[in-house]
Design an enzyme around this catalytic site. Sequence first.
Site, PDB file in Angstrom:
ATOM      1  CE  LYS A 131       5.224  -2.167   0.895  1.00 23.69           C
ATOM      2  NZ  LYS A 131       6.033  -3.220   1.507  1.00 23.69           N
ATOM      3  NE  ARG A 154       5.867  -0.803   7.693  1.00 19.91           N
ATOM      4  CZ  ARG A 154       5.802   0.061   6.678  1.00 19.91           C
ATOM      5  NH1 ARG A 154       5.158  -0.255   5.573  1.00 19.91           N
ATOM      6  NH2 ARG A 154       6.378   1.236   6.763  1.00 19.91           N
TER       7      ARG A 154
HETATM    8  C1  8Y4 Z   1       2.327   3.501  -0.832  1.00 18.18           C
HETATM    9  C2  8Y4 Z   1       2.696   3.640   0.459  1.00 18.18           C
HETATM   10  C3  8Y4 Z   1       3.089   2.717  -1.649  1.00 18.18           C
HETATM   11  C4  8Y4 Z   1       3.833   3.005   0.950  1.00 18.18           C
HETATM   12  C5  8Y4 Z   1       4.217   2.097  -1.180  1.00 18.18           C
HETATM   13  C6  8Y4 Z   1       4.588   2.213   0.136  1.00 18.18           C
HETATM   14  C7  8Y4 Z   1       7.736  -2.671   4.576  1.00 18.18           C
HETATM   15  C8  8Y4 Z   1       8.443  -2.169   5.680  1.00 18.18           C
HETATM   16  C9  8Y4 Z   1       8.137  -0.590   4.208  1.00 18.18           C
HETATM   17  C10 8Y4 Z   1       7.370  -4.050   4.591  1.00 18.18           C
HETATM   18  C11 8Y4 Z   1       8.439  -4.203   6.742  1.00 18.18           C
HETATM   19  C12 8Y4 Z   1       6.054   1.146   1.789  1.00 18.18           C
HETATM   20  C13 8Y4 Z   1       9.423   0.047   6.295  1.00 18.18           C
HETATM   21  C14 8Y4 Z   1       7.491   0.746   1.870  1.00 18.18           C
HETATM   22  N1  8Y4 Z   1       7.547  -1.663   3.680  1.00 18.18           N
HETATM   23  N2  8Y4 Z   1       8.796  -2.902   6.754  1.00 18.18           N
HETATM   24  N3  8Y4 Z   1       8.701  -0.859   5.424  1.00 18.18           N
HETATM   25  N4  8Y4 Z   1       7.753  -4.764   5.693  1.00 18.18           N
HETATM   26  N5  8Y4 Z   1       8.761  -4.983   7.777  1.00 18.18           N
HETATM   27  N6  8Y4 Z   1       5.743   1.599   0.544  1.00 18.18           N
HETATM   28  O1  8Y4 Z   1       6.783  -4.613   3.650  1.00 18.18           O
HETATM   29  O2  8Y4 Z   1       5.296   1.090   2.712  1.00 18.18           O
HETATM   30  S1  8Y4 Z   1       8.239   0.982   3.466  1.00 18.18           S
END
Ligand code: 8Y4
Length: 283
Positions: free
Chosen positions: A228, A262
């Site tokens: 992130k 996750r």
């Molecule tokens: C690179 C890759 C940079 C991915 C950002 C991201 C969470 C979640 C997401 C979380 C839960 C993400 C669906 C965002 N984040 N579900 N989901 N908790 N429970 N961004 O933190 O991965 S999506």
Amino acid sequence: MSETQLPSRLPCGSRLLDLSRPQVMGILNVTPDSFSDGGRYARRDAALRHAVAMVEAGATLIDVGGESTRPGARVVSPVEELERVAPVVEAIARELDVIISVDTSTPAVMRETARLGAGLINDVRSLRRDGALDAAADTGLPVCLMHMRGEPGNMQDDPCYPDIYEEVRDFLVERMTACAAAGIPADRLVLDPGFGFAKTLEHNLSLFRRMDQLAELGRPLLVGVSRKSMIGKVLGHEVEGRLYGSLALAALALSKGAHILRVHDVAETVDVVRMITAVESAS
Ligand code: 8Y4
């Protein structure tokens, strides 16, 4: 809030999630930006191969998501979301021994994927869409409630809280109360601070530091920080260069009591979990 001992197992449909040790949830995106060309069977097969690799690497949950939460992402209709997610859930349920988590806020997707073998509802909107509380209650599945103010499209417009920890705790308590009123008891809930959702870098860092206090809510914690932007902002690395930062935060999250991580990089995170568990099990 009660400080009762957590049970060591969470029923997730036909499977049990072992909460006596930390678990790794692998991220599986089935948005068009991830598997766009090749048609729907190619998308399903590519997703299944990715899921197989993550299970072989030690993931005990796979989080399947068909709606991008990226700011500015196109709105997906329930039918389109279901067309993306359902074949993948069905294929994983048939082929793999793993708990399927469905990343959705859509009542129809909750109902249908539960029927196809999903074991957990992961809703970044914490069942605030119309009909979501009832749909989730009817499935009987556990639900992950996550802190986010606003919607993915506007959540980063100047988020401001007097105290980020209190904000997250109060939000989660309010959603736990709404769940109880809808027939979803607390023992079916997993809680998530929602890193990167409606938070500045300072909010994310301060919340991470105090994450252990969320244990007072008496429910298992799920943490999603993999790759992130909070890592990108601290280290100055683009998304491809965020593995070590992600692993540092995975280790720190475990030391602060997280139960489920996750992540994108399952094999690497499983090594972190196993190493920490080895030390903590020593006499
Ligand atoms: C690179 C890759 C940079 C991915 C950002 C991201 C969470 C979640 C997401 C979380 C839960 C993400 C669906 C965002 N984040 N579900 N989901 N908790 N429970 N961004 O933190 O991965 S999506």
